[in-house]
Design a protein around this motif. Structure first.
Motif, PDB file in Angstrom:
ATOM      1  N   SER A  58       0.746  -1.159  -0.206  1.00  0.00           N
ATOM      2  CA  SER A  58      -0.056   0.089  -0.063  1.00  0.00           C
ATOM      3  C   SER A  58       0.661   1.232  -0.018  1.00  0.00           C
ATOM      4  O   SER A  58       0.519   2.478  -0.411  1.00  0.00           O
ATOM      5  CB  SER A  58      -0.862  -0.029   1.233  1.00  0.00           C
ATOM      6  N   MET A  59       2.060   1.126   0.364  1.00  0.00           N
ATOM      7  CA  MET A  59       2.997   2.294   0.466  1.00  0.00           C
ATOM      8  C   MET A  59       3.435   2.519  -1.015  1.00  0.00           C
ATOM      9  O   MET A  59       3.784   3.753  -1.225  1.00  0.00           O
ATOM     10  CB  MET A  59       3.890   1.978   1.583  1.00  0.00           C
ATOM     11  N   TYR A  60       3.886   1.664  -1.782  1.00  0.00           N
ATOM     12  CA  TYR A  60       4.249   1.886  -3.020  1.00  0.00           C
ATOM     13  C   TYR A  60       3.273   1.640  -4.380  1.00  0.00           C
ATOM     14  O   TYR A  60       3.786   1.833  -5.366  1.00  0.00           O
ATOM     15  CB  TYR A  60       5.590   0.908  -3.435  1.00  0.00           C
ATOM     16  N   ALA A  61       2.079   1.215  -3.919  1.00  0.00           N
ATOM     17  CA  ALA A  61       1.123   1.347  -4.898  1.00  0.00           C
ATOM     18  C   ALA A  61       0.630   2.648  -5.568  1.00  0.00           C
ATOM     19  O   ALA A  61       0.722   3.617  -4.833  1.00  0.00           O
ATOM     20  CB  ALA A  61      -0.260   0.609  -4.556  1.00  0.00           C
ATOM     21  N   PRO A  62       0.504   2.667  -6.984  1.00  0.00           N
ATOM     22  CA  PRO A  62       0.284   4.012  -7.600  1.00  0.00           C
ATOM     23  C   PRO A  62      -0.954   4.484  -7.240  1.00  0.00           C
ATOM     24  O   PRO A  62      -1.870   3.852  -6.793  1.00  0.00           O
ATOM     25  CB  PRO A  62       0.335   3.385  -9.180  1.00  0.00           C
ATOM     26  N   GLN A  63      -1.078   5.774  -7.166  1.00  0.00           N
ATOM     27  CA  GLN A  63      -2.258   6.672  -6.574  1.00  0.00           C
ATOM     28  C   GLN A  63      -3.365   6.450  -7.452  1.00  0.00           C
ATOM     29  O   GLN A  63      -4.662   6.457  -7.296  1.00  0.00           O
ATOM     30  CB  GLN A  63      -2.174   8.032  -6.403  1.00  0.00           C
ATOM     31  N   LYS A  64      -3.097   6.524  -8.892  1.00  0.00           N
ATOM     32  CA  LYS A  64      -3.856   6.303  -9.934  1.00  0.00           C
ATOM     33  C   LYS A  64      -4.254   4.857 -10.225  1.00  0.00           C
ATOM     34  O   LYS A  64      -3.437   3.990 -10.216  1.00  0.00           O
ATOM     35  CB  LYS A  64      -3.556   6.932 -11.318  1.00  0.00           C
ATOM     36  N   GLY A  65      -5.541   4.509 -10.538  1.00  0.00           N
ATOM     37  CA  GLY A  65      -5.888   3.122 -10.755  1.00  0.00           C
ATOM     38  C   GLY A  65      -6.510   2.478  -9.725  1.00  0.00           C
ATOM     39  O   GLY A  65      -6.869   3.077  -8.389  1.00  0.00           O
ATOM     40  N   LEU A  66      -6.569   1.085  -9.832  1.00  0.00           N
ATOM     41  CA  LEU A  66      -7.109   0.388  -8.615  1.00  0.00           C
ATOM     42  C   LEU A  66      -6.357  -0.721  -8.277  1.00  0.00           C
ATOM     43  O   LEU A  66      -5.732  -1.435  -9.182  1.00  0.00           O
ATOM     44  CB  LEU A  66      -8.603  -0.153  -9.209  1.00  0.00           C
ATOM     45  N   VAL A  67      -6.212  -0.977  -7.036  1.00  0.00           N
ATOM     46  CA  VAL A  67      -5.380  -1.897  -6.657  1.00  0.00           C
ATOM     47  C   VAL A  67      -6.122  -2.593  -5.387  1.00  0.00           C
ATOM     48  O   VAL A  67      -6.428  -1.904  -4.342  1.00  0.00           O
ATOM     49  CB  VAL A  67      -3.639  -1.515  -6.364  1.00  0.00           C
ATOM     50  N   GLN A  68      -6.238  -3.950  -5.104  1.00  0.00           N
ATOM     51  CA  GLN A  68      -6.963  -4.447  -4.434  1.00  0.00           C
ATOM     52  C   GLN A  68      -6.115  -5.760  -3.878  1.00  0.00           C
ATOM     53  O   GLN A  68      -5.285  -6.358  -4.775  1.00  0.00           O
ATOM     54  CB  GLN A  68      -8.393  -5.062  -4.873  1.00  0.00           C
ATOM     55  N   SER A  69      -6.312  -6.300  -2.636  1.00  0.00           N
ATOM     56  CA  SER A  69      -5.669  -7.337  -2.150  1.00  0.00           C
ATOM     57  C   SER A  69      -6.483  -8.293  -1.425  1.00  0.00           C
ATOM     58  O   SER A  69      -7.681  -7.820  -0.893  1.00  0.00           O
ATOM     59  CB  SER A  69      -4.505  -6.835  -1.083  1.00  0.00           C
ATOM     60  N   LEU A  70      -6.419  -9.348  -1.372  1.00  0.00           N
ATOM     61  CA  LEU A  70      -7.214 -10.531  -0.811  1.00  0.00           C
ATOM     62  C   LEU A  70      -6.085 -11.635  -0.062  1.00  0.00           C
ATOM     63  O   LEU A  70      -5.160 -12.130  -0.783  1.00  0.00           O
ATOM     64  CB  LEU A  70      -8.079 -11.297  -2.023  1.00  0.00           C
ATOM     65  N   ILE A  71      -6.169 -11.761   1.163  1.00  0.00           N
ATOM     66  CA  ILE A  71      -5.640 -12.932   1.834  1.00  0.00           C
ATOM     67  C   ILE A  71      -6.654 -14.079   1.941  1.00  0.00           C
ATOM     68  O   ILE A  71      -7.833 -14.082   2.270  1.00  0.00           O
ATOM     69  CB  ILE A  71      -5.281 -12.180   3.081  1.00  0.00           C
ATOM     70  N   VAL A  72      -5.744 -15.304   1.331  1.00  0.00           N
ATOM     71  CA  VAL A  72      -6.811 -16.444   1.607  1.00  0.00           C
ATOM     72  C   VAL A  72      -5.722 -17.622   2.215  1.00  0.00           C
ATOM     73  O   VAL A  72      -4.619 -17.580   2.035  1.00  0.00           O
ATOM     74  CB  VAL A  72      -7.076 -16.926   0.190  1.00  0.00           C
ATOM     75  N   THR A  73      -6.424 -18.620   3.023  1.00  0.00           N
ATOM     76  CA  THR A  73      -5.566 -19.685   3.173  1.00  0.00           C
ATOM     77  C   THR A  73      -5.259 -20.411   2.157  1.00  0.00           C
ATOM     78  O   THR A  73      -5.630 -20.486   0.941  1.00  0.00           O
ATOM     79  CB  THR A  73      -6.369 -20.501   4.225  1.00  0.00           C
ATOM     80  N   GLU A  74      -4.193 -21.602   2.290  1.00  0.00           N
ATOM     81  CA  GLU A  74      -3.687 -22.297   1.062  1.00  0.00           C
ATOM     82  C   GLU A  74      -4.742 -23.271   0.700  1.00  0.00           C
ATOM     83  O   GLU A  74      -5.027 -23.545  -0.207  1.00  0.00           O
ATOM     84  CB  GLU A  74      -2.558 -23.073   1.764  1.00  0.00           C
ATOM     85  N   LYS A  75      -5.593 -23.814   1.887  1.00  0.00           N
ATOM     86  CA  LYS A  75      -6.579 -24.699   1.452  1.00  0.00           C
ATOM     87  C   LYS A  75      -7.706 -24.004   0.530  1.00  0.00           C
ATOM     88  O   LYS A  75      -8.200 -24.538  -0.423  1.00  0.00           O
ATOM     89  CB  LYS A  75      -7.370 -24.961   2.805  1.00  0.00           C
ATOM     90  N   GLN A  76      -8.060 -22.820   0.840  1.00  0.00           N
ATOM     91  CA  GLN A  76      -8.909 -21.889  -0.043  1.00  0.00           C
ATOM     92  C   GLN A  76      -8.382 -21.714  -1.338  1.00  0.00           C
ATOM     93  O   GLN A  76      -8.992 -21.911  -2.373  1.00  0.00           O
ATOM     94  CB  GLN A  76      -9.321 -20.562   0.350  1.00  0.00           C
ATOM     95  N   PHE A  77      -7.098 -21.503  -1.463  1.00  0.00           N
ATOM     96  CA  PHE A  77      -6.504 -21.234  -2.558  1.00  0.00           C
ATOM     97  C   PHE A  77      -6.522 -22.432  -3.607  1.00  0.00           C
ATOM     98  O   PHE A  77      -6.767 -22.333  -4.805  1.00  0.00           O
ATOM     99  CB  PHE A  77      -5.168 -20.607  -2.502  1.00  0.00           C
ATOM    100  N   VAL A  78      -6.150 -23.582  -2.924  1.00  0.00           N
ATOM    101  CA  VAL A  78      -6.150 -24.818  -3.862  1.00  0.00           C
ATOM    102  C   VAL A  78      -7.494 -25.351  -4.419  1.00  0.00           C
ATOM    103  O   VAL A  78      -7.736 -26.041  -5.190  1.00  0.00           O
ATOM    104  CB  VAL A  78      -5.443 -25.887  -3.061  1.00  0.00           C
TER     105      VAL A  78
END
Length: 101
Positions: A58-78
């Protein structure tokens, strides 16, 4: 844990394209691999490290545009369903890549 970063950044001007390239390069330097165009993922040990990396991005993300994050467990990811295409079975996309010291 997996931290997934999804972004849609403008590329109309030379400055926008430079910001896009710098952001992508920093993601790669932070250990992310491209899952799909504009979607990058990183394997982390626990939620705390995912939150720290999320804060760093979030500190180096560009101000213009859209940047989103999602944290998931490995079980959810697979459990991701592939409606078309094939799963990437390369080593960098597996949990076995993670080495805990």
């Amino acid at each position: 844990m997996r931290l997934i970063i999804m972004f849609d950044l403008p590329t109309l001007t030379a400055a926008d394209r430079r910001n896009y390239r710098q952001f992508r390069k920093r993601l790669l330097n932070d250990g992310f691999t491209m899952m799909q165009e504009s979607i990058y993922t990183c394997i982390l040990i626990d939620r705390q490290s995912a939150n720290l990396l999320n804060k760093r991005i979030s500190m180096y993300a560009p101000q213009k545009g859209l940047v989103q994050s999602l944290i998931v467990t490995e079980k959810q990811f697979v459990s991701i369903s592939f409606l078309t295409g094939k799963k990437d079975a390369s080593e960098e996309n597996t949990f076995e890549r993670l080495t805990v010291i």
